[in-house]
Design a protein around this motif. Structure first.
Motif, PDB file in Angstrom:
ATOM      1  N   MET A   1      -1.779   0.761 -43.032  1.00  0.00           N
ATOM      2  CA  MET A   1      -2.744   0.665 -41.922  1.00  0.00           C
ATOM      3  C   MET A   1      -2.026   0.964 -40.602  1.00  0.00           C
ATOM      4  N   THR A   2      -2.724   1.618 -39.694  1.00  0.00           N
ATOM      5  CA  THR A   2      -2.127   1.968 -38.413  1.00  0.00           C
ATOM      6  C   THR A   2      -1.873   0.716 -37.580  1.00  0.00           C
ATOM      7  N   GLN A   3      -0.975   0.869 -36.605  1.00  0.00           N
ATOM      8  CA  GLN A   3      -0.659  -0.253 -35.711  1.00  0.00           C
ATOM      9  C   GLN A   3      -1.912  -0.648 -34.932  1.00  0.00           C
ATOM     10  N   PRO A   4      -2.191  -1.952 -34.795  1.00  0.00           N
ATOM     11  CA  PRO A   4      -3.360  -2.380 -34.028  1.00  0.00           C
ATOM     12  C   PRO A   4      -3.276  -1.882 -32.584  1.00  0.00           C
ATOM     13  N   ILE A   5      -4.430  -1.592 -32.010  1.00  0.00           N
ATOM     14  CA  ILE A   5      -4.457  -1.183 -30.608  1.00  0.00           C
ATOM     15  C   ILE A   5      -4.287  -2.409 -29.709  1.00  0.00           C
ATOM     16  N   LEU A   6      -4.727  -3.576 -30.203  1.00  0.00           N
ATOM     17  CA  LEU A   6      -4.494  -4.874 -29.553  1.00  0.00           C
ATOM     18  C   LEU A   6      -3.956  -5.824 -30.611  1.00  0.00           C
ATOM     19  N   ASP A   7      -2.881  -6.528 -30.290  1.00  0.00           N
ATOM     20  CA  ASP A   7      -2.257  -7.421 -31.275  1.00  0.00           C
ATOM     21  C   ASP A   7      -1.770  -8.674 -30.566  1.00  0.00           C
ATOM     22  N   LEU A   8      -2.414  -9.797 -30.848  1.00  0.00           N
ATOM     23  CA  LEU A   8      -2.062 -11.076 -30.232  1.00  0.00           C
ATOM     24  C   LEU A   8      -1.422 -11.979 -31.278  1.00  0.00           C
ATOM     25  N   LYS A   9      -0.271 -12.551 -30.941  1.00  0.00           N
ATOM     26  CA  LYS A   9       0.452 -13.423 -31.849  1.00  0.00           C
ATOM     27  C   LYS A   9       0.717 -14.772 -31.180  1.00  0.00           C
ATOM     28  N   ASP A  10       0.186 -15.845 -31.767  1.00  0.00           N
ATOM     29  CA  ASP A  10       0.430 -17.218 -31.327  1.00  0.00           C
ATOM     30  C   ASP A  10       0.236 -17.389 -29.816  1.00  0.00           C
ATOM     31  N   VAL A  11      -0.859 -16.839 -29.310  1.00  0.00           N
ATOM     32  CA  VAL A  11      -1.112 -16.848 -27.865  1.00  0.00           C
ATOM     33  C   VAL A  11      -1.700 -18.184 -27.418  1.00  0.00           C
ATOM     34  N   THR A  12      -1.106 -18.753 -26.387  1.00  0.00           N
ATOM     35  CA  THR A  12      -1.667 -19.932 -25.735  1.00  0.00           C
ATOM     36  C   THR A  12      -1.917 -19.601 -24.269  1.00  0.00           C
ATOM     37  N   LEU A  13      -2.849 -20.331 -23.681  1.00  0.00           N
ATOM     38  CA  LEU A  13      -3.125 -20.186 -22.253  1.00  0.00           C
ATOM     39  C   LEU A  13      -3.414 -21.563 -21.686  1.00  0.00           C
ATOM     40  N   SER A  14      -2.653 -21.922 -20.650  1.00  0.00           N
ATOM     41  CA  SER A  14      -2.881 -23.164 -19.919  1.00  0.00           C
ATOM     42  C   SER A  14      -3.086 -22.825 -18.451  1.00  0.00           C
ATOM     43  N   MET A  53      -9.769 -11.954 -20.976  1.00  0.00           N
ATOM     44  CA  MET A  53      -8.927 -11.731 -19.805  1.00  0.00           C
ATOM     45  C   MET A  53      -7.455 -11.587 -20.187  1.00  0.00           C
ATOM     46  N   VAL A  54      -7.020 -12.356 -21.183  1.00  0.00           N
ATOM     47  CA  VAL A  54      -5.643 -12.233 -21.670  1.00  0.00           C
ATOM     48  C   VAL A  54      -5.439 -10.862 -22.308  1.00  0.00           C
ATOM     49  N   MET A  55      -6.427 -10.396 -23.072  1.00  0.00           N
ATOM     50  CA  MET A  55      -6.332  -9.068 -23.693  1.00  0.00           C
ATOM     51  C   MET A  55      -6.195  -7.969 -22.645  1.00  0.00           C
ATOM     52  N   GLY A  56      -6.842  -8.168 -21.496  1.00  0.00           N
ATOM     53  CA  GLY A  56      -6.798  -7.156 -20.443  1.00  0.00           C
ATOM     54  C   GLY A  56      -5.704  -7.368 -19.417  1.00  0.00           C
TER      55      GLY A  56
END
Length: 230
Positions: A1-14, A53-56
């Motif tokens: 499978m191709t590399q994801p265009i967006l890839d989030l790993k263990d993301v936290t936001l405070s 918002m984190v993705m962008g």
């Protein structure tokens, strides 16, 4: 499978609130592939818009990694992030965020002018025609309806041909007919330009059109499905 265009790993936001730090996102793991349409759903306060918002790169993850087109957004400073977003992303907000002192044409041309494009106004005019507003090019936001303003916002987000299009409740401030028109335009843009579309919505109709739906609850991914539940 191709590399994801967006890839989030263990993301936290405070984020800092009145009573101190508030944890918004907890250990988010999520990949989005090229050409996919992903809907983010869940109750108010579940973290949907914050995740978008984190993705962008409009919010910086507190921890974890956020890769877009293979680039680590969390490692970019504000200027680098703005350049990356201008080159590769389009963002549409519920409240339009048009510049009130600029005409529709000037609003749509702005990202192209910032990118140094010589034919900014010709391309902006063509994009307004594509969303059915060529006749409103010289009008200011205050002279347009909510549905028309959202069409201008869509034209501005798509005029640079972004690989990633992010939309936060794009039909939230619109009535049924205008909301349906914006849905049709969003998916038409995806089909015409091959953009990857990620959208936050409370609309069951809009979610049902997505390839995959992710439901958030209290900052966690509760479940994910290839189609929204009926």
């Amino acid at each position: 499978m191709t590399q994801p265009i967006l890839d989030l790993k263990d993301v936290t936001l405070s984020l800092k609130g009145n009573a101190g730090m508030v944890e918004i996102l907890h250990g988010i793991d999520l990949s989005v592939h090229k050409g996919e349409t992903l809907g983010l759903i869940g109750p108010s306060g579940s973290g949907k818009s914050s995740l978008l918002m984190v993705m962008g790169g409009l919010e910086t993850a507190t921890s974890g990694s956020v890769l877009a087109l293979g680039q680590d957004l969390t490692a970019m400073d504000e200027d680098a992030m703005a350049r990356f977003r201008r080159a590769h992303m389009g963002v549409v907000f519920q409240s339009f965020h048009l510049i009130p002192t600029m005409t529709a044409l000037e609003n749509v041309a702005t990202p192209l002018e910032l990118a140094g494009e010589n034919n900014a106004y010709q391309r902006a005019e063509a994009e307004l025609e594509a969303v059915g507003l060529g006749h409103r090019a010289d009008h200011y936001p205050a002279q347009m309806s909510g549905g028309e303003q959202q069409r201008v916002a869509l034209a501005r987000a798509s005029v640079t041909r972004p690989e990633i299009l992010l939309a936060d409740e794009p039909t939230g401030n619109l009535d049924g007919a205008n909301g349906q028109a914006i849905i049709d335009l969003l998916f038409g843009l995806r089909d015409r330009h091959g953009a990857t579309l990620v959208l936050v919505t409370h609309s069951r109709e809009l979610a049902a059109k997505c390839d995959r739906v992710v439901r958030l609850t209290d900052g966690h991914i509760a479940d994910t499905a290839l189609k929204a539940a009926e």
